[in-house]
Design an enzyme around this catalytic site. Structure first.
Site, mmCIF file in Angstrom:
data_model
loop_
_atom_site.group_PDB
_atom_site.id
_atom_site.type_symbol
_atom_site.label_atom_id
_atom_site.label_comp_id
_atom_site.label_asym_id
_atom_site.label_seq_id
_atom_site.Cartn_x
_atom_site.Cartn_y
_atom_site.Cartn_z
ATOM 1 N N HIS A 1 -4.300 73.806 5.863
ATOM 2 C CA HIS A 1 -4.832 73.589 4.518
ATOM 3 C C HIS A 1 -5.832 72.426 4.575
ATOM 4 C CE1 HIS A 1 -1.580 75.613 1.821
ATOM 5 N NE2 HIS A 1 -2.709 76.295 1.767
ATOM 6 N N ASP B 1 -6.593 69.996 2.740
ATOM 7 C CA ASP B 1 -6.188 68.625 2.401
ATOM 8 C C ASP B 1 -5.463 67.934 3.557
ATOM 9 O OD1 ASP B 1 -4.221 70.623 1.576
ATOM 10 O OD2 ASP B 1 -3.020 68.987 0.768
ATOM 11 N N HIS B 2 -5.277 68.670 4.667
ATOM 12 C CA HIS B 2 -4.631 68.081 5.856
ATOM 13 C C HIS B 2 -5.539 68.071 7.089
ATOM 14 C CE1 HIS B 2 -0.520 68.015 4.057
ATOM 15 N NE2 HIS B 2 -1.164 68.815 3.212
ATOM 16 N N HIS C 1 6.090 77.038 4.112
ATOM 17 C CA HIS C 1 5.040 76.662 3.156
ATOM 18 C C HIS C 1 4.283 77.894 2.665
ATOM 19 C CE1 HIS C 1 2.346 74.142 1.027
ATOM 20 N NE2 HIS C 1 1.367 74.134 1.905
ATOM 21 N N ASP D 1 3.561 69.955 4.625
ATOM 22 C CA ASP D 1 3.937 70.562 3.346
ATOM 23 C C ASP D 1 5.025 71.592 3.595
ATOM 24 O OD1 ASP D 1 1.902 69.024 2.454
ATOM 25 O OD2 ASP D 1 0.626 70.672 1.757
ATOM 26 N N HIS E 1 1.991 62.876 -0.420
ATOM 27 C CA HIS E 1 1.490 64.108 -1.046
ATOM 28 C C HIS E 1 1.772 64.031 -2.544
ATOM 29 C CE1 HIS E 1 0.321 68.353 -1.343
ATOM 30 N NE2 HIS E 1 -0.074 68.292 -0.092
HETATM 31 ZN ZN ZN Z 1 -1.102 69.699 1.194
#
Ligand code: ZN
Length: 296
Positions: free
Chosen positions: A64, A66-67, A167, A191, A250
């Site tokens: 993802h 955001d990582h 996830h 996550d 997070h």
């Molecule tokens: Zn995330």
């Protein structure tokens, strides 16, 4: 021998000036390791005073953005500034990490025009030589190893263990990491929804950095509760694993609001009696005992 843990980014995909995407810096002697490399990781490293060329390893929990958004940025800047004088970056991640790397840096990749210019143009050669480089200039070539549950990565005085998380399967795979050394053990959940593998991985660890994406009593839709964790999920896992410190990361803006965050921490403390920390960008997490001290 020394070990330091710094939270670089503690946020979510929602853009925020206060919280970058997930990224955590583990410094063990000369090895500087990033666990996840979300948006703003590079800027936070600079703010922390870390030369990007010093980063030796990246461990991605999942792909993802955001990582992993700053993976390309970090790898390119590190390669450019390193001028052929530093080892290639070592990168670990789930399925898809090799493909992402190839599509970033190969001749068919998105940075082909940049890399052709920097490796072939005389002006770029001049700068490269000023930085100590020797021609011909090689392209960035991160050493990628895709990892799954049960994998173990060994470095000098440390090991990293891998467990599968829950996830967004089957669309993307997610893993959690446990860093072990004589100086301490750190678990990074990435996550995930609550699962038994995570408590096993985190057994008696010094620190767990745990996703805390919602308040459990507020978000009850199974579409989110079966793919992410809330504050009580994090507290239950920390209690089941017997860790020393739970660091909530997070975090959304809603959760971090004054009044809400205090309530969240109080509720989590009813479940987990160890130390709980509400993570913030650029916060260093002490690995030893955290005890109240008198006023100096
Ligand atoms: Zn995330």
């Amino acid at each position: 021998m020394s070990l330091r843990l710094t939270l670089l980014g503690t946020g979510t995909p929602t853009p925020s000036l206060e919280r970058g995407g997930c990224s955590f810096l583990v410094e063990h002697n000369d090895d500087l390791m990033l666990f996840d490399c979300g948006p703003a990781a590079v800027q936070r490293l600079l703010a922390r005073g870390i030369a990007l060329t010093k980063i030796s390893h990246i461990f991605l929990t999942h792909l993802h953005y955001d990582h992993c958004m700053d993976y390309g940025y970090l790898a390119l800047t590190r390669w450019d500034q390193g001028a052929g004088q530093i080892p290639d970056l070592k990168v670990y991640g789930p399925d898809g990490t090799e493909r992402m790397t190839r599509l970033l840096f190969s001749e068919e990749g998105v940075f082909q025009a940049d890399l052709a210019g920097r490796t072939l143009h005389p002006g770029s050669h001049l700068i490269y030589e000023h930085r100590g480089g020797k021609l011909p200039r090689q392209r960035p070539a991160p050493e990628v190893q895709e990892v799954g549950p049960g994998a173990e990565i060994r470095g000098e005085g440390w090991q990293v263990h891998v467990a599968a998380m829950v996830h967004c399967q089957p669309y993307l795979k997610s893993v959690a990491y446990r860093f072990n050394s004589q100086e301490g053990s750190i678990v990074v959940t990435g996550d995930t929804a609550p699962n038994t593998q995570l408590a096993d991985l985190a057994r008696d660890a010094n620190v767990i950095l745990h996703m805390c994406h919602f308040l459990n009593e507020v978000e009850t839709d199974p579409r989110i509760t079966t793919s992410c964790s809330g504050h009580l999920d994090a507290a239950r896992t920390a209690a089941a694993a017997g860790v020393e410190k739970l660091v909530l990361i997070h975090l959304t803006e809603q959760i971090a609001r004054p009044g809400i965050r205090e309530r969240m921490l109080a509720e989590a403390a009813e479940v987990f009696t160890g130390t709980i920390v509400l993570g913030e960008d650029l916060m260093e997490i002490p690995l030893g005992d955290i005890r109240p001290e008198p006023i100096l």
